[in-house]
Design a protein around this motif. Structure first.
Motif, PDB file in Angstrom:
ATOM      1  N   THR A  79      30.496   6.423 143.774  1.00  0.00           N
ATOM      2  CA  THR A  79      30.270   5.692 145.015  1.00  0.00           C
ATOM      3  C   THR A  79      31.084   4.405 145.016  1.00  0.00           C
ATOM      4  N   SER A  80      31.186   3.790 146.187  1.00  0.00           N
ATOM      5  CA  SER A  80      31.935   2.532 146.281  1.00  0.00           C
ATOM      6  C   SER A  80      31.182   1.377 145.633  1.00  0.00           C
ATOM      7  N   SER A  81      29.916   1.594 145.235  1.00  0.00           N
ATOM      8  CA  SER A  81      29.154   0.554 144.547  1.00  0.00           C
ATOM      9  C   SER A  81      29.355   0.577 143.039  1.00  0.00           C
ATOM     10  N   CYS A  82      30.082   1.555 142.534  1.00  0.00           N
ATOM     11  CA  CYS A  82      30.358   1.624 141.102  1.00  0.00           C
ATOM     12  C   CYS A  82      31.012   0.316 140.657  1.00  0.00           C
ATOM     13  N   PRO A  83      30.458  -0.389 139.650  1.00  0.00           N
ATOM     14  CA  PRO A  83      31.029  -1.684 139.251  1.00  0.00           C
ATOM     15  C   PRO A  83      32.458  -1.586 138.758  1.00  0.00           C
ATOM     16  N   LEU A  84      32.828  -0.466 138.132  1.00  0.00           N
ATOM     17  CA  LEU A  84      34.203  -0.306 137.660  1.00  0.00           C
ATOM     18  C   LEU A  84      35.170  -0.172 138.834  1.00  0.00           C
ATOM     19  N   VAL A  85      34.777   0.604 139.828  1.00  0.00           N
ATOM     20  CA  VAL A  85      35.604   0.757 141.037  1.00  0.00           C
ATOM     21  C   VAL A  85      35.786  -0.587 141.731  1.00  0.00           C
ATOM     22  N   ARG A  86      34.693  -1.337 141.855  1.00  0.00           N
ATOM     23  CA  ARG A  86      34.768  -2.620 142.556  1.00  0.00           C
ATOM     24  C   ARG A  86      35.644  -3.612 141.801  1.00  0.00           C
ATOM     25  N   ALA A  87      35.518  -3.659 140.470  1.00  0.00           N
ATOM     26  CA  ALA A  87      36.332  -4.594 139.690  1.00  0.00           C
ATOM     27  C   ALA A  87      37.813  -4.261 139.801  1.00  0.00           C
ATOM     28  N   LEU A  88      38.151  -2.973 139.790  1.00  0.00           N
ATOM     29  CA  LEU A  88      39.557  -2.574 139.902  1.00  0.00           C
ATOM     30  C   LEU A  88      40.102  -2.832 141.297  1.00  0.00           C
ATOM     31  N   VAL A 130      32.013  -6.962 134.088  1.00  0.00           N
ATOM     32  CA  VAL A 130      33.087  -5.977 134.139  1.00  0.00           C
ATOM     33  C   VAL A 130      34.388  -6.729 134.397  1.00  0.00           C
ATOM     34  N   ASN A 131      35.309  -6.646 133.449  1.00  0.00           N
ATOM     35  CA  ASN A 131      36.536  -7.448 133.523  1.00  0.00           C
ATOM     36  C   ASN A 131      37.778  -6.575 133.424  1.00  0.00           C
ATOM     37  N   PRO A 132      38.541  -6.448 134.504  1.00  0.00           N
ATOM     38  CA  PRO A 132      39.831  -5.747 134.411  1.00  0.00           C
ATOM     39  C   PRO A 132      40.848  -6.640 133.704  1.00  0.00           C
ATOM     40  N   ILE A 133      41.634  -6.084 132.783  1.00  0.00           N
ATOM     41  CA  ILE A 133      42.611  -6.877 132.036  1.00  0.00           C
ATOM     42  C   ILE A 133      43.945  -6.144 131.998  1.00  0.00           C
ATOM     43  N   THR A 134      45.008  -6.913 131.864  1.00  0.00           N
ATOM     44  CA  THR A 134      46.353  -6.369 131.683  1.00  0.00           C
ATOM     45  C   THR A 134      46.981  -7.060 130.491  1.00  0.00           C
TER      46      THR A 134
END
Length: 403
Positions: A107-116, A143-147
């Protein structure tokens, strides 16, 4: 606080997968190479030890939602052996659910989807983790997206067990719920007796008496609304809030909301406008709950729009599974300093224009809660002195087994 994480722990030797390690050390002369190497090794050992010994569960995921690494605390919490977990999809390991045990995966509420999608950290997500119904864990997650320097991307998911705190919160919520319930009965009685007086059952009233009784009735009704909202929030905290979804036609629902709020709009000299196509797809929602969301958003929009302004309710398809509903106004807008607190419970702005409008700060919190129980998201755009648009997504009607 936003952090750009540039160091990740190496995966334990039992796995073939490893994450690159980088250093922020400046470029210096060759005479210092040995010292730099020693310092870098020390930093790596400290990071490794911190990740391996922390009681917080740490999971590193790839952008396509596969597990790249999990620390011992995560393996112990989820009861998943490392060698069987690395490379698995996160749905098979984390199984994120909201506090009402509604699955967020896909779903669009998935925290991983939202962070990305937002490309920014999500600092405090209250979730239930685990795929075994007998071993579920309530956590506060970030939830932290990193590069990394080599342009590779990951998502770092860290979670802290909140079970003990939740027990204390449940005791508090039970107490608040009990008090609120006990208040509701006498308040309803007072409201009913005032109504009988206004109808003349106890004798004729003069205009002044009617006026003061009217003020009293408005005050009692406001107290009843506050009690009902507090009961709603505490029941949700206790896991007693459910949505009863069914096929609903949006236009009919919005018209009901507009009719009920038309007197308030007329009194405020604000125009109500509907911009919804009659062919909008059917929704899979709890009609009473979504009507409550729209009531809160539209009533707020009317309240914060000056005379001569307009409030517009519109809808458009968000994606293959969700419809987006928007409530736009031409009002005062939300000051920057308040924008991060809009959905907080009982938050009151110090801004002069906002504070004089009254309210007790639960309407938007309730709206957010209801939308999230439907697997949707809610947000807003605002420009001070030009207006605000609140928008939220709700599922389209499909075979209900998909939801």
């Amino acid at each position: 606080m936003r952090k750009r994480i540039q160091k990740q722990a190496q995966v334990e030797e039992t796995t073939d997968l490893s994450l690159p390690m980088t250093s922020d050390l400046p470029v210096v002369g060759s005479n210092d190479c040995k010292a730099i190497s020693t310092l870098a090794q020390q930093r790596h050992r400290v990071l490794d030890a911190a990740i391996l010994t922390t009681s917080d569960a740490i999971v590193v995921l790839t952008p396509d939602f596969h597990i790249a690494y999990l620390n011992p605390a995560a393996a112990a919490t989820l009861k998943e052996p490392v060698e069987h977990t690395v490379g698995s999809r996160c749905t098979e390991v984390l199984g994120c659910k909201n506090l009402n045990r509604m699955a967020l995966c896909g779903t669009s509420s998935c925290p991983l989807v939202r962070a990305l999608e937002q490309k920014s950290p999500l600092p405090n997500e209250e979730l239930i983790l685990g795929t075994d119904p007998n071993h579920l864990y309530e956590v506060s997650a970030s939830v932290n997206p990193i590069t990394l320097d080599d342009k590779s991307s990951y998502v770092v998911f860290s979670a802290r067990d909140m079970s003990a705190l939740k027990v204390a919160n449940r005791v508090r919520s039970n107490f608040v719920s009990m008090v609120s319930h006990e208040l509701r009965t006498p308040l309803n009685s007072v409201h009913g007796f005032i109504d009988l007086l206004l109808q003349g059952h106890m004798g004729e009233l003069n205009e002044e008496q009617r006026m003061y009784l009217g003020y009293t009735q408005e005050g009692v009704q406001q107290l009843i609304s506050i009690v009902e909202d507090i009961l709603f929030m505490t029941r949700s905290d206790l896991g007693q809030f459910e949505v009863k979804q069914q096929e609903v036609h949006l236009l009919s629902l919005v018209r009901q909301v507009a009719r009920s709020l038309q007197p308030q709009a007329l009194k405020a000299e604000v125009a109500l406008r509907l911009d919804i196509d009659s062919n909008v797809p059917a929704l899979y929602i709890d009609p009473q709950r979504i009507k409550q969301v729209l009531n809160n958003l539209v009533a707020n929009a009317i309240k914060f729009t000056p005379p001569g302004g307009m409030v517009t309710i519109s809808a458009r398809q968000h994606d293959d599974h969700f419809e987006m509903i928007s409530v736009s106004d031409t009002g005062y807008g939300i000051p920057f300093e308040d924008s991060h607190h809009v959905f907080e419970r009982f938050y009151q702005s110090n801004h002069s224009q906002q504070s004089k409008m009254g309210g007790y700060g639960l309407g938007l919190s309730i709206a957010k809660l209801i939308v999230e129980q439907h697997g949707g998201t809610i947000g807003f755009d605002t420009v001070v002195n030009k207006g605000t648009t609140f928008y939220f997504t709700v599922p389209l009607y499909r075979d209900h087994e998909q939801f």
